[in-house]
Scaffold this active site. Structure first.
Site, mmCIF file in Angstrom:
data_model
loop_
_atom_site.group_PDB
_atom_site.id
_atom_site.type_symbol
_atom_site.label_atom_id
_atom_site.label_comp_id
_atom_site.label_asym_id
_atom_site.label_seq_id
_atom_site.Cartn_x
_atom_site.Cartn_y
_atom_site.Cartn_z
ATOM 1 N N GLY A 46 13.694 5.390 11.137
ATOM 2 C CA GLY A 46 12.738 6.428 10.767
ATOM 3 C C GLY A 46 11.330 5.970 11.089
ATOM 4 O O GLY A 46 11.083 4.773 11.277
ATOM 5 N N GLN B 106 2.325 5.649 10.443
ATOM 6 C CA GLN B 106 2.664 4.313 10.964
ATOM 7 C C GLN B 106 2.206 4.116 12.408
ATOM 8 O O GLN B 106 2.220 2.990 12.919
ATOM 9 C CB GLN B 106 4.176 4.064 10.866
ATOM 10 N N LEU C 132 9.083 -0.870 9.219
ATOM 11 C CA LEU C 132 8.510 -1.346 10.485
ATOM 12 C C LEU C 132 7.052 -1.768 10.309
ATOM 13 O O LEU C 132 6.539 -2.528 11.122
ATOM 14 C CB LEU C 132 8.618 -0.252 11.560
ATOM 15 N N HIS D 209 12.028 7.225 1.801
ATOM 16 C CA HIS D 209 11.154 6.163 2.312
ATOM 17 C C HIS D 209 10.033 6.770 3.161
ATOM 18 O O HIS D 209 8.864 6.413 3.007
ATOM 19 C CB HIS D 209 12.017 5.184 3.126
ATOM 20 N N HIS E 246 5.697 7.247 2.676
ATOM 21 C CA HIS E 246 4.630 6.920 3.639
ATOM 22 C C HIS E 246 3.579 8.029 3.689
ATOM 23 O O HIS E 246 2.385 7.765 3.806
ATOM 24 C CB HIS E 246 5.200 6.747 5.051
#
Ligand code: GNR
Ligand code: NI
Length: 190
Positions: free
Chosen positions: A64, A69, A113, A154, A158
């Protein structure tokens, strides 16, 4: 995954565009704490970003990726929770919202990540109902379970600036953050 594709803007013009791998923002970059704003229009620019995010996610590799990000504070998420070796299942979620969380919880060891080489057990609801816009801008509602339900929660964290280290005690979180601050000093910009 380096490919090219045609975007038809629907006015008789097509542009040949190249997908691109984007740099992933990592701890302790404060961008990761920024809340993401809704996407107002599902246009070619949004779809282009989604495709670039998919390429970035597959390359990492990850299951994902949220737009924040790659430094873009918009409510856009890509996912692929297909098992290794199975047919890929790329998903694009625009302005995703959790409508309902199941009452049963499960623990999953999560990674991120944006926090390389770190994993933590997190307990979350095992099932949920999700509403989002798809790549055609159409409103969708779906139930999710398994790894997909974990990954969706998750990614939605973010979008609100929340990270998996926030599930740790303050002491443990500070230790992780300090490690990443030290790493950034060592191999950061000169
Ligand atoms: O690649 C990822 N794996 C993962 C494993 C367990 C729970 C969540 C995830 S998401 C993560 C990619 C990522 O950081 N997405 O934001
Ligand atoms: Ni993450």
């Amino acid at each position: 995954m380096t490919g090219s594709r045609w975007i038809d803007p629907g006015v008789g013009l097509s542009y040949l565009t190249q997908m691109a791998k984007l740099p992933i923002v990592t701890l302790p970059d404060p961008i990761l704490r920024q809340p993401s704003a809704p996407i107002e229009r599902v246009d070619a620019e949004v779809l282009r970003l989604a495709d670039d995010m998919l390429e970035t996610m597959y390359d990492a590799p990850g299951i994902g990726l949220a737009a924040i990000q790659v430094g873009v504070p918009r409510r856009l998420v890509v996912l692929d929770c297909a098992a290794e070796g199975d047919k890929p299942e790329p998903r694009v979620l625009i302005n995703p919202e959790i409508l309902h969380l199941g009452s049963q919880l499960k623990v999953y060891e999560e990674g991120c990540l944006s926090i390389p080489d770190f994993r933590v057990d997190i307990e979350r609801p095992s099932e949920l109902r999700l509403r989002y816009l798809d790549r055609e801008g159409k409103l969708q509602e779906h139930d999710a379970g398994g790894l997909l339900a974990t990954a969706i929660q998750h990614e939605l964290d973010h979008l609100d600036g929340k990270l998996i280290i926030d599930f740790l005690s303050r002491l443990k979180r500070d230790i992780v953050v300090r490690k990443f601050k030290k790493l950034a000093r060592q191999d950061g910009p000169l």
